[in-house]
Design an enzyme around this catalytic site. Sequence first.
Site, PDB file in Angstrom:
ATOM      1  N   SER A  74       0.828  -1.194   0.000  1.00 59.59           N
ATOM      2  CA  SER A  74       0.000   0.000   0.000  1.00 59.59           C
ATOM      3  C   SER A  74       0.868   1.251   0.000  1.00 59.59           C
ATOM      4  O   SER A  74       1.667   1.444  -0.909  1.00 59.59           O
ATOM      5  CB  SER A  74      -0.967  -0.041   1.184  1.00 59.59           C
ATOM      6  OG  SER A  74      -2.005   0.889   1.021  1.00 59.59           O
ATOM      7  N   HIS A 114      -6.794  -5.997  -1.440  1.00 61.57           N
ATOM      8  CA  HIS A 114      -5.729  -4.999  -1.389  1.00 61.57           C
ATOM      9  C   HIS A 114      -4.629  -5.541  -0.491  1.00 61.57           C
ATOM     10  O   HIS A 114      -4.877  -5.864   0.664  1.00 61.57           O
ATOM     11  CB  HIS A 114      -6.283  -3.686  -0.827  1.00 61.57           C
ATOM     12  CG  HIS A 114      -5.284  -2.576  -0.696  1.00 61.57           C
ATOM     13  ND1 HIS A 114      -4.739  -1.939  -1.780  1.00 61.57           N
ATOM     14  CD2 HIS A 114      -4.747  -1.981   0.394  1.00 61.57           C
ATOM     15  CE1 HIS A 114      -3.912  -0.981  -1.362  1.00 61.57           C
ATOM     16  NE2 HIS A 114      -3.901  -0.995  -0.052  1.00 61.57           N
ATOM     17  N   ASP A 139      -8.212  -3.374  -7.257  1.00 60.45           N
ATOM     18  CA  ASP A 139      -7.724  -3.081  -5.918  1.00 60.45           C
ATOM     19  C   ASP A 139      -8.843  -2.455  -5.080  1.00 60.45           C
ATOM     20  O   ASP A 139      -9.380  -1.392  -5.414  1.00 60.45           O
ATOM     21  CB  ASP A 139      -6.538  -2.121  -6.020  1.00 60.45           C
ATOM     22  CG  ASP A 139      -5.927  -1.791  -4.680  1.00 60.45           C
ATOM     23  OD1 ASP A 139      -4.841  -2.310  -4.388  1.00 60.45           O
ATOM     24  OD2 ASP A 139      -6.536  -1.013  -3.918  1.00 60.45           O
TER      25      ASP A 139
END
Length: 400
Positions: free
Chosen positions: A187, A350, A283
């Site tokens: 991330s 994600h 995502d």
Amino acid sequence: MERLSAISCMVVLVLLFGNRNSEAFNLSGIDAVSLSSEGALNVALTLIQGADAKGAVCLDGSLPGYHLHSGFGDGASSWIVALEGGGWCNDIESCVYRKTTNYGSSQLFGSNAFTGILSDKASENPDFYNWNRVKIRYCDGGSFTGDSEDKSSGLQFRGQRIFQAAMDDLMYKGMRKADQALLTGCSAGGLATIIHCDHFRGLFPSSTKVKCVSDAGLFLDAKDVSGGQSLRSFFNGVVNLHGLENTLPKYCTSRLDATSCFFPQNLLSGVKTPLFLLNSAYDTWQVQESLTPPYADPNGYWGECRQNIHKCSSSQVQFLQGFRNQMLGAIKGFQASQQHGVFINSCWLHCQSETQDRWYGDKSPSIDNRVIAKAVGDWYFDRASVKSIDCAYPCHGDCL
């Protein structure tokens, strides 16, 4: 899929950042499943003593830190450095709030569970289990890239200095003798990995094998469902507040504005070090917080779809396919390079490298019968070229 969405709502979406009243962006930037650590190795925190003398401090001025588990056997001279993810703060209010959490103050750090690519078990992490494995904690709110301060609020935006202080400390503790090294992150940490990849390469002699893996860091400069640019507006606040115009790669800022250079699609062409992109074409963070934030969907048309792709209408799926096409277009030139690797699946999630079930297991996401851990290992050790692009949704839409 419904189970994952429910857990995410309960555990993650209660924490907000940025303009907290808009409920547009959540604090962690990772989903709740990736926080699971049952039965995992817990590694104690090491604070970087003396980092404050270099101005390398968290948002609240506390010392930065990391978790280190030493390698053994034939992995004793190999190192993985993982940059923690956890969103960003883009204004004084959100950063003041953030410094009261473990994403802004080391006083709130605890031990850290090592799973997936950081696991110490060969059965869970066959290629990297016995390497020296490091998790650098994220407490600056600017993807380890800022170098600024706000005296009125006492906020310190020192991500760039934190990254360097951590590298200095690890090099002193033996990383300078590494035969092999890998920088990774998920991330916001995945974005930081792309930004710092060449810098990381430069720490080592040419004889050291150095590569980078960005997990869920391919944030796109895409329009939201209202036609606006939600993420660009948010990133512009991050860039200005954290002083990123002075720290982002010069090869980008010499031709584009600094906000554009915080988007990976404008950085990839300049990365010289071998880099692996691990991402979902759908995502969930980008779908939920960049493409369909509540203020861009005031009538709630996307309410169910943004939580569960199986509840999307045909027109909504078509919009998401457009996002996927934009992602594939953004990496087209990057993908053509022989040294780089790509694994873009069609899972509704994600972050994938630090979650055990996703990284390596019987039900792990795979493309052409190759799970993520095998794909990354094959690429890192030059066993095979990896340019894996999954078929479009509904292909593999129920990944872990």
